[in-house]
Design a protein around this motif. Structure first.
Motif, PDB file in Angstrom:
ATOM      1  N   PRO A  37       0.883  -1.135   0.044  1.00 15.00           N
ATOM      2  CA  PRO A  37      -0.062  -0.103  -0.089  1.00 15.00           C
ATOM      3  C   PRO A  37       0.836   1.383  -0.163  1.00 15.00           C
ATOM      4  CG  PRO A  37       0.043  -0.969   2.285  1.00 15.00           C
ATOM      5  CD  PRO A  37       0.654  -1.867   1.393  1.00 15.00           C
ATOM      6  N   HIS A  73       0.479   4.908   9.481  1.00 13.97           N
ATOM      7  CA  HIS A  73       0.848   4.341  10.801  1.00 13.97           C
ATOM      8  C   HIS A  73       2.168   3.475  10.409  1.00 13.97           C
ATOM      9  CE1 HIS A  73      -1.131   1.195   8.491  1.00 13.97           C
ATOM     10  NE2 HIS A  73      -1.111   0.403   9.490  1.00 13.97           N
ATOM     11  N   ASP A  77       3.789  -3.550   6.784  1.00 14.33           N
ATOM     12  CA  ASP A  77       3.385  -3.460   5.451  1.00 14.33           C
ATOM     13  C   ASP A  77       3.419  -2.009   4.928  1.00 14.33           C
ATOM     14  OD1 ASP A  77       1.099  -2.933   7.248  1.00 14.33           O
ATOM     15  OD2 ASP A  77      -0.212  -3.270   5.410  1.00 14.33           O
ATOM     16  N   HIS A  78       3.458  -0.982   5.840  1.00 15.90           N
ATOM     17  CA  HIS A  78       3.551   0.558   5.381  1.00 15.90           C
ATOM     18  C   HIS A  78       4.961   1.148   5.446  1.00 15.90           C
ATOM     19  CE1 HIS A  78      -0.982   0.964   5.071  1.00 15.90           C
ATOM     20  NE2 HIS A  78      -0.745  -0.131   5.739  1.00 15.90           N
ATOM     21  N   CYS A 180      -5.669   1.591   6.187  1.00 16.14           N
ATOM     22  CA  CYS A 180      -5.468   0.344   7.049  1.00 16.14           C
ATOM     23  C   CYS A 180      -5.636   0.612   8.560  1.00 16.14           C
ATOM     24  CB  CYS A 180      -4.033   0.004   6.964  1.00 16.14           C
ATOM     25  SG  CYS A 180      -3.401  -1.627   7.563  1.00 16.14           S
ATOM     26  N   HIS A 247      -5.772  -1.317  -0.643  1.00 24.09           N
ATOM     27  CA  HIS A 247      -5.204  -2.152   0.372  1.00 24.09           C
ATOM     28  C   HIS A 247      -5.947  -3.513   0.031  1.00 24.09           C
ATOM     29  CE1 HIS A 247      -3.655  -3.547   4.391  1.00 24.09           C
ATOM     30  NE2 HIS A 247      -3.215  -2.330   4.513  1.00 24.09           N
TER      31      HIS A 247
HETATM   32 ZN   LIG Z   1      -1.627  -2.190   5.914  1.00 26.69          ZN
END
Ligand SMILES: [Zn+2]
Ligand SMILES: [Zn+2]
Length: 280
Positions: A37, A73, A77-78, A180, A247
């Motif tokens: 993402p 955040h 995954d970010h 997310c 996402h």
């Molecule tokens: Zn995420």
């Protein structure tokens, strides 16, 4: 705005997976494949989130300059691709940044403290990046102006206040970006109401999942995720003009074509794909 990556915490194709969706993505590439993402706002060269594939995504979308970086955040995954700031600005002769390539990291205060927890064996990554001039940090409370864009950070109240929804506003046009960790969505906030574009994750699909799985009523994912129908209702309640779903998880077991079919029957929703450009 460009959606650099439309996948979620699991990408498509998922490594080694031989399901229908992953096999097709491996064969056809974009728009069937989905990397992590991330998005880019061209007006002020703002990069939102850095998944593991970010260097590839920036090259693929022919991005030529990054002035700002913001994280929604700090989940892996970010932020896995945070080191992209070094890839972008490093002068290999000196191991310092080219000054004109320095990126401004803008974060709400709670994140600017916690970002120090992203570490290598040498300590917090951020110390190295600041020391070398790759980034410059700016913490803000609730609002920050970035050139022509006003950004409002709205915490998602999950007890820890470390996930944020951002509202980007320019000349009266508003985009709400909520990829997310968005439950409970702060729908009482006036900034999120009547947005021109809501960029949001679809949440749980109840049917058509792999393994013939159905989420039990008390499944833990229901504490962090809305269902797709709940998300549609939410978008309606806050009167979003258009809705763009991002996402998109591998586990939802839906291909690019499947999402096109779901879209039929709605006049204001779209499912993102990697490299998608949207003009608002
Ligand atoms: Zn995420
Ligand atoms: Zn798969």
């Amino acid at each position: 705005m460009t959606i650099l990556g439309s996948g979620g915490c699991t990408v498509i194709p998922k490594p080694l997976c031989q399901c229908r969706v992953c096999e097709e993505a491996r064969r056809k590439g974009t728009p069937y494949e989905r990397t992590g993402p991330s998005a880019f706002i061209h007006d002020e060269n703002i990069l939102i989130d850095t998944p593991a594939e970010i260097t590839y995504q920036l090259n693929r979308s022919l991005i030529e300059r990054i002035d700002y970086l913001i994280f929604t955040h700090l989940d892996p995954d970010h932020v896995e691709g945070f080191r992209v700031v070094e890839q972008v600005s490093l002068d290999f002769r000196t191991w310092y940044a080219f000054p004109e390539k320095q990126i401004q990291l803008i974060l709400p205060e709670p994140l600017s403290e916690r970002v120090r927890n992203i570490r290598s064996v040498y300590g917090p990554l951020i110390d190295f990046y600041v020391n070398r001039g790759f980034i410059k940090c700016t913490a803000f409370r609730e609002k920050i102006r970035v050139g022509s864009i006003q950004i409002t950070a709205i915490p998602v109240d999950r007890g820890d206040q470390i996930a944020f929804i951002y509202v980007y506003e320019k000349e009266g046009i508003r985009v709400v970006y909520a990829p997310c960790d968005i439950k409970p969505f702060p729908e009482d906030r006036k900034e999120v109401q009547g947005a021109d574009l809501l960029v949001i994750q679809p949440g749980i699909f109840e049917a058509g999942l792999k393994h013939g799985f159905t989420y039990p009523a008390d499944h833990i994912s229901r504490t962090t995720l809305y269902t797709f129908n709940e998300t549609l209702d939410l978008a309606k309640r806050i009167q979003a003009g258009r809705v763009l779903f991002i996402h998109l998880e591998e586990y939802w077991n839906r291909s690019y074509d499947d999402y096109l079919a779901i879209r039929e029957g709605f006049d204001n929703i779209q499912f993102a794909y990697d490299g998608m450009q949207i003009r608002i």
